[in-house]
Scaffold this active site. Structure first.
Site, mmCIF file in Angstrom:
data_model
loop_
_atom_site.group_PDB
_atom_site.id
_atom_site.type_symbol
_atom_site.label_atom_id
_atom_site.label_comp_id
_atom_site.label_asym_id
_atom_site.label_seq_id
_atom_site.Cartn_x
_atom_site.Cartn_y
_atom_site.Cartn_z
ATOM 1 N N ASP A 62 0.829 -1.211 0.000
ATOM 2 C CA ASP A 62 0.000 0.000 0.000
ATOM 3 C C ASP A 62 0.859 1.254 0.000
ATOM 4 O O ASP A 62 2.079 1.198 0.185
ATOM 5 C CB ASP A 62 -0.969 -0.009 1.197
ATOM 6 C CG ASP A 62 -0.300 -0.337 2.532
ATOM 7 O OD1 ASP A 62 0.944 -0.344 2.592
ATOM 8 O OD2 ASP A 62 -1.013 -0.589 3.507
ATOM 9 N N ASN A 128 -7.790 -2.313 14.267
ATOM 10 C CA ASN A 128 -9.190 -2.647 13.948
ATOM 11 C C ASN A 128 -9.286 -3.886 13.050
ATOM 12 O O ASN A 128 -10.326 -4.154 12.467
ATOM 13 C CB ASN A 128 -9.892 -1.451 13.292
ATOM 14 C CG ASN A 128 -9.260 -1.049 11.978
ATOM 15 O OD1 ASN A 128 -8.301 -1.676 11.520
ATOM 16 N ND2 ASN A 128 -9.783 -0.012 11.351
ATOM 17 N N HIS A 130 -7.429 -4.445 10.312
ATOM 18 C CA HIS A 130 -7.142 -4.254 8.879
ATOM 19 C C HIS A 130 -5.828 -4.907 8.477
ATOM 20 O O HIS A 130 -4.935 -5.110 9.282
ATOM 21 C CB HIS A 130 -7.229 -2.780 8.478
ATOM 22 C CG HIS A 130 -6.096 -1.891 8.867
ATOM 23 N ND1 HIS A 130 -6.295 -0.655 9.434
ATOM 24 C CD2 HIS A 130 -4.757 -2.019 8.752
ATOM 25 C CE1 HIS A 130 -5.128 -0.075 9.635
ATOM 26 N NE2 HIS A 130 -4.183 -0.881 9.242
ATOM 27 N N GLU A 135 -9.780 -1.709 5.279
ATOM 28 C CA GLU A 135 -10.493 -1.395 6.510
ATOM 29 C C GLU A 135 -11.711 -2.310 6.670
ATOM 30 O O GLU A 135 -12.149 -2.944 5.687
ATOM 31 C CB GLU A 135 -10.950 0.070 6.459
ATOM 32 C CG GLU A 135 -9.809 1.068 6.322
ATOM 33 C CD GLU A 135 -9.060 1.325 7.630
ATOM 34 O OE1 GLU A 135 -9.121 0.488 8.559
ATOM 35 O OE2 GLU A 135 -8.377 2.363 7.701
HETATM 36 C C1 GLP Z 1 -0.774 0.774 8.645
HETATM 37 C C2 GLP Z 1 -0.371 -0.049 7.428
HETATM 38 C C3 GLP Z 1 -0.545 -1.514 7.672
HETATM 39 C C4 GLP Z 1 0.092 -1.875 8.994
HETATM 40 C C5 GLP Z 1 -0.603 -1.177 10.118
HETATM 41 C C6 GLP Z 1 -0.031 -1.505 11.486
HETATM 42 O O1 GLP Z 1 -2.120 1.064 8.668
HETATM 43 N N1 GLP Z 1 -1.056 0.299 6.233
HETATM 44 O O2 GLP Z 1 0.013 -2.235 6.592
HETATM 45 O O3 GLP Z 1 0.018 -3.253 9.191
HETATM 46 O O4 GLP Z 1 -0.456 0.215 9.897
HETATM 47 O O5 GLP Z 1 1.074 -0.700 11.755
HETATM 48 P P1 GLP Z 1 2.133 -0.998 12.870
HETATM 49 O O6 GLP Z 1 2.935 -2.144 12.402
HETATM 50 O O7 GLP Z 1 2.956 0.256 12.968
HETATM 51 O O8 GLP Z 1 1.390 -1.291 14.120
#
Ligand code: GLP
Length: 233
Positions: A62, A128, A130, A135
């Site tokens: 992404d 949440n 995702h 989402e």
């Molecule tokens: C973002 C990214 C996700 C990631 C998530 C969790 O929203 N788009 O790909 O998994 O954050 O982030 P973190 O690893 O910093 O908790």
């Protein structure tokens, strides 16, 4: 799903590294990569290793819409800094956040994924539930699409920006359907804040309310958790 519980992020990095090493030794040519804080210890292990990515391809999950590749908060920039500068791939793809034509940007990325089927896809987990930026409510058959980020995701990602107002409101993300096409998936989660999402992913119903729950339908998923993320199992 095959669940490993480790003591902390460092041990998770080593466990994740082993999964990458094994996939590559078994012939993986295309690695699906992720951003966020979770993959960093795996990337540190990959950088420190003698693995050679110069014949491999990477495809990222992404990117924020509206951030150019050289913006310090873009996912392009994150990947460059944490991995690509030190372990270059033959080709590295990240959705083009600077292309504001969503139809063109997402179709182009679907073609890239079709041309480079992913052998091992790394995922973090949103609080949440995702995955990527899919989402709650996302169609499980979705391919790459433009996403309006939820307030909780904007709040969770605000720590990387000077101000919550600077967090982009939209992203391009591989869809749940795109992710499920990968031959093998590795999802990693650390910390208490992920515990409820982890329990819903592994033990709850398969539902659009928890995008990660669709991983239950995939035949080859590795899960790495620390004790805190596993605390509601
Ligand atoms: C973002 C990214 C996700 C990631 C998530 C969790 O929203 N788009 O790909 O998994 O954050 O982030 P973190 O690893 O910093 O908790």
């Amino acid at each position: 799903m095959n669940v490993q519980i480790v003591s902390d992020k460092q041990a998770g990095g080593q466990a994740g590294f082993k999964i990458f090493q094994q996939a590559i030794s078994q012939g993986a040519k295309v690695l699906g990569l992720a951003t966020g804080s979770t993959p960093v210890t795996i990337y540190d292990q990959l950088v420190a290793s003698d693995l050679d990515f110069s014949q491999l391809t990477s495809v990222n999950l992404d990117e924020y819409v509206g951030l150019a590749a050289d913006h310090p908060q873009s996912y392009h920039y994150f990947m460059q800094h944490h991995l690509f500068d030190r372990k270059p791939f033959a080709q590295s793809y990240v959705p083009d956040g600077s292309n504001l034509d969503a139809t063109a940007a997402t179709q182009q990325y679907d073609q890239i994924i079709a041309d480079h089927p992913i052998d091992l896809q790394l995922l973090g987990l949103g609080q949440n539930g995702h995955i990527g930026f899919n989402e709650p409510g996302t169609d499980p058959k979705s391919t790459t699409h433009k996403v309006a980020l939820t307030d909780s995701t904007i709040a969770a990602n605000a720590r990387f920006f000077d101000d919550a107002d600077e967090v982009p409101r939209y992203a391009y993300s591989m869809g749940i359907g795109s992710i499920l096409q990968a031959k093998e998936i590795l999802i990693v989660a650390y910390g208490e804040a992920k515990a409820a999402a982890v329990a819903a992913m592994l033990q709850g119903p398969v539902t659009p309310d928890v995008p990660a729950s669709y991983l239950q339908t995939h035949p080859n998923v590795q899960v790495i958790l620390d004790d805190a993320a596993a605390s509601q199992l």
